[in-house]
Design a protein around this motif. Structure first.
Motif, PDB file in Angstrom:
ATOM      1  N   ALA A  80       0.861  -1.188   0.000  1.00 44.34           N
ATOM      2  CA  ALA A  80       0.000   0.000   0.000  1.00 44.34           C
ATOM      3  C   ALA A  80       0.892   1.231   0.000  1.00 44.34           C
ATOM      4  CB  ALA A  80      -0.907   0.007   1.227  1.00 44.34           C
ATOM      5  N   VAL A  81       0.662   2.118  -0.957  1.00 48.46           N
ATOM      6  CA  VAL A  81       1.494   3.309  -1.127  1.00 48.46           C
ATOM      7  C   VAL A  81       0.615   4.556  -1.032  1.00 48.46           C
ATOM      8  CG1 VAL A  81       3.023   4.589  -2.665  1.00 48.46           C
ATOM      9  CG2 VAL A  81       3.145   2.086  -2.571  1.00 48.46           C
ATOM     10  N   GLU A  82       1.051   5.501  -0.232  1.00 45.25           N
ATOM     11  CA  GLU A  82       0.375   6.796  -0.140  1.00 45.25           C
ATOM     12  C   GLU A  82       1.385   7.881  -0.488  1.00 45.25           C
ATOM     13  OE1 GLU A  82      -2.682   8.127   2.983  1.00 45.25           O
ATOM     14  OE2 GLU A  82      -0.808   8.967   3.746  1.00 45.25           O
ATOM     15  N   MET A  83       1.151   8.533  -1.621  1.00 48.27           N
ATOM     16  CA  MET A  83       1.999   9.660  -2.013  1.00 48.27           C
ATOM     17  C   MET A  83       1.271  10.937  -1.598  1.00 48.27           C
ATOM     18  SD  MET A  83       2.692  12.237  -4.409  1.00 48.27           S
ATOM     19  CE  MET A  83       1.995  11.894  -6.015  1.00 48.27           C
ATOM     20  N   ARG A  84       1.979  11.797  -0.863  1.00 56.31           N
ATOM     21  CA  ARG A  84       1.365  13.008  -0.331  1.00 56.31           C
ATOM     22  C   ARG A  84       2.169  14.218  -0.784  1.00 56.31           C
ATOM     23  NH1 ARG A  84       1.574  13.236   5.403  1.00 56.31           N
ATOM     24  NH2 ARG A  84      -0.586  13.806   5.715  1.00 56.31           N
ATOM     25  N   PHE A  85       1.462  15.300  -1.040  1.00 53.93           N
ATOM     26  CA  PHE A  85       2.140  16.536  -1.414  1.00 53.93           C
ATOM     27  C   PHE A  85       1.187  17.702  -1.192  1.00 53.93           C
ATOM     28  CE2 PHE A  85      -0.036  15.057  -5.185  1.00 53.93           C
ATOM     29  CZ  PHE A  85      -0.542  16.196  -5.782  1.00 53.93           C
ATOM     30  N   LEU A  86       1.725  18.895  -1.268  1.00 50.36           N
ATOM     31  CA  LEU A  86       0.924  20.105  -1.199  1.00 50.36           C
ATOM     32  C   LEU A  86       0.730  20.667  -2.607  1.00 50.36           C
ATOM     33  CD1 LEU A  86       2.467  22.001   1.878  1.00 50.36           C
ATOM     34  CD2 LEU A  86       0.377  20.626   1.813  1.00 50.36           C
ATOM     35  N   HIS A  87      -0.475  21.120  -2.875  1.00 52.25           N
ATOM     36  CA  HIS A  87      -0.813  21.775  -4.139  1.00 52.25           C
ATOM     37  C   HIS A  87      -0.950  23.268  -3.841  1.00 52.25           C
ATOM     38  CE1 HIS A  87      -3.570  21.650  -7.955  1.00 52.25           C
ATOM     39  NE2 HIS A  87      -2.518  22.436  -8.101  1.00 52.25           N
ATOM     40  N   ALA A  88      -0.060  24.063  -4.396  1.00 51.90           N
ATOM     41  CA  ALA A  88      -0.085  25.503  -4.117  1.00 51.90           C
ATOM     42  C   ALA A  88      -1.409  26.107  -4.557  1.00 51.90           C
ATOM     43  CB  ALA A  88       1.080  26.199  -4.812  1.00 51.90           C
ATOM     44  N   ARG A  89      -2.023  26.864  -3.664  1.00 52.72           N
ATOM     45  CA  ARG A  89      -3.314  27.507  -3.933  1.00 52.72           C
ATOM     46  C   ARG A  89      -3.125  29.016  -3.775  1.00 52.72           C
ATOM     47  NH1 ARG A  89      -7.960  25.140  -0.347  1.00 52.72           N
ATOM     48  NH2 ARG A  89      -6.737  26.169   1.288  1.00 52.72           N
ATOM     49  N   ARG A  90      -3.130  29.720  -4.882  1.00 52.86           N
ATOM     50  CA  ARG A  90      -2.828  31.155  -4.885  1.00 52.86           C
ATOM     51  C   ARG A  90      -4.053  31.947  -4.418  1.00 52.86           C
ATOM     52  NH1 ARG A  90       1.669  32.358  -8.794  1.00 52.86           N
ATOM     53  NH2 ARG A  90       2.650  31.421  -6.965  1.00 52.86           N
ATOM     54  N   ARG A  91      -3.857  32.727  -3.379  1.00 50.63           N
ATOM     55  CA  ARG A  91      -4.955  33.490  -2.790  1.00 50.63           C
ATOM     56  C   ARG A  91      -4.777  34.977  -3.056  1.00 50.63           C
ATOM     57  NH1 ARG A  91      -4.969  33.537   3.536  1.00 50.63           N
ATOM     58  NH2 ARG A  91      -3.669  35.379   3.210  1.00 50.63           N
ATOM     59  N   THR A  92      -5.825  35.598  -3.570  1.00 51.98           N
ATOM     60  CA  THR A  92      -5.832  37.051  -3.737  1.00 51.98           C
ATOM     61  C   THR A  92      -6.927  37.635  -2.852  1.00 51.98           C
ATOM     62  OG1 THR A  92      -7.297  36.851  -5.654  1.00 51.98           O
ATOM     63  CG2 THR A  92      -4.936  36.968  -6.097  1.00 51.98           C
ATOM     64  N   VAL A  93      -6.753  38.913  -2.511  1.00 49.22           N
ATOM     65  CA  VAL A  93      -7.673  39.601  -1.603  1.00 49.22           C
ATOM     66  C   VAL A  93      -8.441  40.658  -2.401  1.00 49.22           C
ATOM     67  CG1 VAL A  93      -7.864  40.965   0.509  1.00 49.22           C
ATOM     68  CG2 VAL A  93      -6.089  39.196   0.316  1.00 49.22           C
ATOM     69  N   GLN A  94      -9.755  40.661  -2.234  1.00 47.10           N
ATOM     70  CA  GLN A  94     -10.580  41.656  -2.939  1.00 47.10           C
ATOM     71  C   GLN A  94     -11.467  42.395  -1.935  1.00 47.10           C
ATOM     72  OE1 GLN A  94     -12.682  39.507  -6.051  1.00 47.10           O
ATOM     73  NE2 GLN A  94     -10.889  39.572  -7.416  1.00 47.10           N
ATOM     74  N   ARG A  95     -11.711  43.665  -2.250  1.00 48.80           N
ATOM     75  CA  ARG A  95     -12.537  44.519  -1.403  1.00 48.80           C
ATOM     76  C   ARG A  95     -13.838  44.864  -2.143  1.00 48.80           C
ATOM     77  NH1 ARG A  95      -9.291  49.538   0.161  1.00 48.80           N
ATOM     78  NH2 ARG A  95      -9.526  49.911  -2.083  1.00 48.80           N
ATOM     79  N   VAL A  96     -14.915  45.015  -1.369  1.00 47.33           N
ATOM     80  CA  VAL A  96     -16.200  45.394  -1.967  1.00 47.33           C
ATOM     81  C   VAL A  96     -16.142  46.856  -2.416  1.00 47.33           C
ATOM     82  CG1 VAL A  96     -18.665  45.724  -1.534  1.00 47.33           C
ATOM     83  CG2 VAL A  96     -17.487  43.724  -0.598  1.00 47.33           C
ATOM     84  N   ARG A  97     -16.517  47.105  -3.670  1.00 47.25           N
ATOM     85  CA  ARG A  97     -16.580  48.472  -4.183  1.00 47.25           C
ATOM     86  C   ARG A  97     -17.934  49.097  -3.820  1.00 47.25           C
ATOM     87  NH1 ARG A  97     -14.865  46.272  -9.431  1.00 47.25           N
ATOM     88  NH2 ARG A  97     -16.996  46.769 -10.083  1.00 47.25           N
ATOM     89  N   PRO A  98     -18.018  50.390  -3.883  1.00 45.12           N
ATOM     90  CA  PRO A  98     -19.304  51.053  -3.579  1.00 45.12           C
ATOM     91  C   PRO A  98     -20.451  50.562  -4.451  1.00 45.12           C
ATOM     92  CG  PRO A  98     -17.538  52.664  -3.584  1.00 45.12           C
ATOM     93  CD  PRO A  98     -16.942  51.392  -4.072  1.00 45.12           C
ATOM     94  N   ASP A  99     -20.125  50.126  -5.695  1.00 38.50           N
ATOM     95  CA  ASP A  99     -21.189  49.672  -6.590  1.00 38.50           C
ATOM     96  C   ASP A  99     -21.548  48.201  -6.371  1.00 38.50           C
ATOM     97  OD1 ASP A  99     -19.023  48.347  -7.587  1.00 38.50           O
ATOM     98  OD2 ASP A  99     -19.074  49.272  -9.582  1.00 38.50           O
ATOM     99  N   GLY A 100     -20.938  47.587  -5.369  1.00 39.23           N
ATOM    100  CA  GLY A 100     -21.253  46.193  -5.077  1.00 39.23           C
ATOM    101  C   GLY A 100     -20.318  45.201  -5.731  1.00 39.23           C
ATOM    102  N   PHE A 102     -16.223  43.944  -6.921  1.00 39.10           N
ATOM    103  CA  PHE A 102     -15.015  43.668  -6.149  1.00 39.10           C
ATOM    104  C   PHE A 102     -13.790  44.184  -6.897  1.00 39.10           C
ATOM    105  CE2 PHE A 102     -18.076  40.494  -4.779  1.00 39.10           C
ATOM    106  CZ  PHE A 102     -17.901  40.473  -3.393  1.00 39.10           C
ATOM    107  N   GLU A 103     -12.799  44.615  -6.125  1.00 38.80           N
ATOM    108  CA  GLU A 103     -11.514  45.036  -6.680  1.00 38.80           C
ATOM    109  C   GLU A 103     -10.395  44.399  -5.877  1.00 38.80           C
ATOM    110  OE1 GLU A 103     -10.871  49.203  -6.310  1.00 38.80           O
ATOM    111  OE2 GLU A 103     -11.591  49.312  -4.235  1.00 38.80           O
ATOM    112  N   THR A 104      -9.343  43.973  -6.581  1.00 37.33           N
ATOM    113  CA  THR A 104      -8.199  43.337  -5.924  1.00 37.33           C
ATOM    114  C   THR A 104      -7.353  44.393  -5.217  1.00 37.33           C
ATOM    115  OG1 THR A 104      -8.158  41.581  -7.587  1.00 37.33           O
ATOM    116  CG2 THR A 104      -6.157  41.920  -6.301  1.00 37.33           C
ATOM    117  N   ALA A 162     -20.490  42.315   4.875  1.00 37.02           N
ATOM    118  CA  ALA A 162     -19.559  41.848   3.846  1.00 37.02           C
ATOM    119  C   ALA A 162     -18.649  42.997   3.417  1.00 37.02           C
ATOM    120  CB  ALA A 162     -20.328  41.306   2.655  1.00 37.02           C
ATOM    121  N   VAL A 163     -17.355  42.808   3.558  1.00 40.63           N
ATOM    122  CA  VAL A 163     -16.384  43.852   3.203  1.00 40.63           C
ATOM    123  C   VAL A 163     -15.440  43.408   2.088  1.00 40.63           C
ATOM    124  CG1 VAL A 163     -16.452  44.956   5.468  1.00 40.63           C
ATOM    125  CG2 VAL A 163     -14.834  43.086   5.041  1.00 40.63           C
TER     126      VAL A 163
END
Length: 475
Positions: A80-100, A102-104, A162-163
């Protein structure tokens, strides 16, 4: 061959080994002071990174790992073999605009944390079960592919409004696990098991970008390692093999990884092949209160330094990653009695029923070194010792400062990295004595370009007399 969830008994054996495997998986994931803005956290993931083959030709990182170890399977055994690794997950931050919409933005400040862009690591597993008979000949190959995906998480302030939102994107990634075995000649039914993990992604750098590690990481297998278990039979230690198997062990090829026995001490049916060299049956210290992701530091020091961060630094750390936030909470809430346990532990004491026979005053030990009768804590005990002049007898020959020796470390199951020094020649710089009466040779390795610097700074390697062989007689 089957690709399926492990049987309960196999899963149970993996539980203990995964505690150490998790430390490998998240080694260096986020370093003290646990903030994305810290310089040491700008170069991510140093261990076990398997990059796309189209980019690996432009860098010093690799697109595969190659593991070989010896096993003695019983009839009908499965692997039985278990290969494990991390998958990079790129996270960006967005803010709510006055018109509802989103902007990064580069950051989003909340009451308890400051959210910033960051590469998270998503744990991935590939599980393969094959009979040992299937591994003979060409073996088995399992290919896997993880599609690109994107998800969003709303961000609300302390009032519940929500911000903003976090946008996380994983890129497509693919790879293969190849397993094979070959029976070795000899009186025992011993096999050489070969396990190869490859990144087979067809991603290449955008034209004009050149070698861009940041762009390659989302398509890479990060902190890649293997757990391998036999249903019946055992593996042989690659660090401390039996005498009859030493030649076969030396012939094994391990590239960018190293296999050790894992799981419960005393058992040999499970192997962890890791990009970090470990000893057999590695374990997490029972005193450790939780993962700190920075093994270059001591738990006690990390806990104290983390607790001493400013409130603003802690806010940024909490917003950097959930695991960093957990470290901050751990340091802030650690009871004094738990912190005290981190100060140190002695695991080698044994009961002594009575004093052993005393050697006559001035009687030399097995290495010809005179033992004074003065207690080690008495300053007078240092009289008569001179590291530059003292000598020891090794194999009937006198060894001291300036002697050349051949190194044979590992007699006491020392650091696994000693295998790189086995057979190397070295120069003795000093003969030292410890408070327990032991003798140690301080040496510099011949051919080491930094030997002069080490000698000037007094940074030597240390071996006991029975771990060296004299190369020449001193005149």
């Amino acid at each position: 061959m089957t690709v399926t969830a492990f049987a309960p008994e196999t899963e149970e054996r993996f539980v203990l080994a995964r505690q150490v495997a998790d430390a490998v998986l998240f080694e260096g994931y986020v370093l003290y002071p646990y903030r994305a803005s810290a310089a040491k956290n700008r170069l991510r993931w140093q261990f076990g990174v398997l990059v796309p083959p189209g980019w690996g030709t432009e860098c010093e990182e690799h697109d595969f790992q190659h593991t070989e170890c010896l096993m003695e399977p019983k009839a009908g055994a499965t692997l039985a073999v278990e290969m494990r690794f991390l998958h990079a997950r790129r996270r960006t931050v967005q803010r709510v605009r006055p018109d509802g919409g989103f902007e990064t933005v580069p950051e989003l400040r909340l009451e308890d944390r400051v959210l910033v862009p960051w590469d998270e690591g998503s744990e991935e597993r590939v599980e393969v079960v094959a009979s040992v008979d299937e591994l003979l000949g060409d073996g088995v190959t399992y290919s896997f592919r993880l599609p690109a995906r994107e998800d969003t998480e709303p961000v609300v302030d302390e009032a519940g409004r929500a911000v903003g939102r976090l946008v996380r994107r994983c890129e497509e990634i693919s790879g293969t696990v190849r397993l094979s075995a070959r029976e070795l000649d000899g009186p025992y039914r011993t096999m050489r098991l070969t396990a190869v993990v490859e990144n087979t992604s067809d991603w290449t750098p955008p034209e004009g970008r050149g070698a861009d590690r940041e762009a390659a990481l989302p398509h890479s297998l990060v902190a890649t390692h293997l757990l391998m278990a036999l249903s019946a039979g055992s593996f042989l230690s690659m660090t401390d093999p039996p005498e009859w198997a030493k030649g076969a062990v030396a012939a094994c090829r391990n590239l960018h990884t190293w296999p050790v026995l894992a799981g419960e001490p005393g058992r040999a049916d499970l192997v962890l092949s890791s990009p970090i060299i470990l000893q057999d049956h590695p374990a997490i210290a029972p005193e450790s209160p939780g993962a700190l992701y920075d093994a270059t530091e001591i738990d006690e020091i990390l806990a104290l330094r983390t607790a001493a961060l400013t409130d603003e630094e802690k806010r940024e750390a909490r917003g950097t990653d959930e695991r960093a936030a957990a470290v901050i909470e751990l340091a802030d809430s650690m009871p004094p009695e738990v912190l005290e346990r981190l100060h140190g532990a002695v695991r080698s004491l044994r009961e002594v029923t009575g004093p052993g026979p005393a050697a006559p005053d001035g009687f030399p030990d097995e290495f010809g070194v005179m033992r004074p009768d003065t207690p080690w804590w008495d300053p007078a005990s240092e009289e008569g010792f001179d590291p530059a002049q003292d000598r020891v007898v090794v194999d009937g020959r006198s060894v001291g400062q300036g002697s050349r020796v051949e190194l044979h470390p590992g007699l006491r199951r020392t650091d696994a990295q000693d295998i790189f020094l086995r057979g190397r020649t070295a120069k003795v710089e000093a003969v030292l004595h410890d408070v327990d009466g032991g003798v140690h040779l301080a040496v510099t390795v011949e051919g080491d370009p930094g030997a002069d610097v080490r000698r000037e700074q007094g940074r030597f390697l240390y071996f006991q007399p029975d771990e060296v062989t004299p190369l020449e007689d001193d005149v």
